[in-house]
Design a protein around this motif. Structure first.
Motif, short mmCIF file in Angstrom:
data_model
loop_
_atom_site.label_atom_id
_atom_site.label_comp_id
_atom_site.label_asym_id
_atom_site.label_seq_id
_atom_site.Cartn_x
_atom_site.Cartn_y
_atom_site.Cartn_z
N GLU A 54 0.77 3.98 -3.02
CA GLU A 54 -0.41 4.85 -2.99
C GLU A 54 -0.30 5.89 -1.88
O GLU A 54 -0.59 7.07 -2.08
N GLU B 227 -8.61 2.77 6.23
CA GLU B 227 -9.32 1.87 5.31
C GLU B 227 -8.48 0.65 4.95
O GLU B 227 -8.99 -0.46 4.87
N ARG C 139 -7.22 6.91 4.46
CA ARG C 139 -6.80 5.79 3.61
C ARG C 139 -6.05 4.74 4.43
O ARG C 139 -6.23 3.54 4.22
N HIS D 188 0.81 -1.23 0.00
CA HIS D 188 0.00 0.00 0.00
C HIS D 188 0.84 1.27 0.00
O HIS D 188 0.31 2.36 -0.18
#
Length: 93
Positions: free
Chosen positions: A20, A53, A50, A17
């Motif tokens: 991003e 999440e 984010r 991740h």
């Protein structure tokens, strides 16, 4: 990687991740450098949202060593500037 959001707790994030998250971190760094308070606030919240999440929250009674510590959502521009390294809040992937 274990990430702590100050005042909230810890989440476990997969390394996949970080590309991003680095994009948001780059935006945040630019806004800090330009003194863009509204942009900074928006991007900080987007980055933390984010992470929430994508991450898996660790139990409140768990205290793992955090590899990354991020500011709370209500942190000021000056507070975040004091936390930054030369590469931003998120380490490069």
């Amino acid at each position: 990687m274990i990430v702590r959001i100050m005042g909230e707790g810890q989440v476990k994030l997969a390394d996949s991740h970080f590309a991003e998250l680095n994009t948001l971190d780059d935006e945040l760094l630019a806004e800090l450098e330009n003194g863009d308070g509204p942009g900074f606030r928006h991007t900080l919240h987007a980055l933390l949202d984010r992470i929430r999440e994508l991450g898996e929250p660790l139990p409140d009674d768990s205290l793992e060593p955090s590899e990354l510590i991020l500011p709370s959502p209500d942190a000021t521009l000056d507070e975040v500037k004091s936390l930054l390294s030369d590469t931003g809040l998120i380490p490069p992937a």
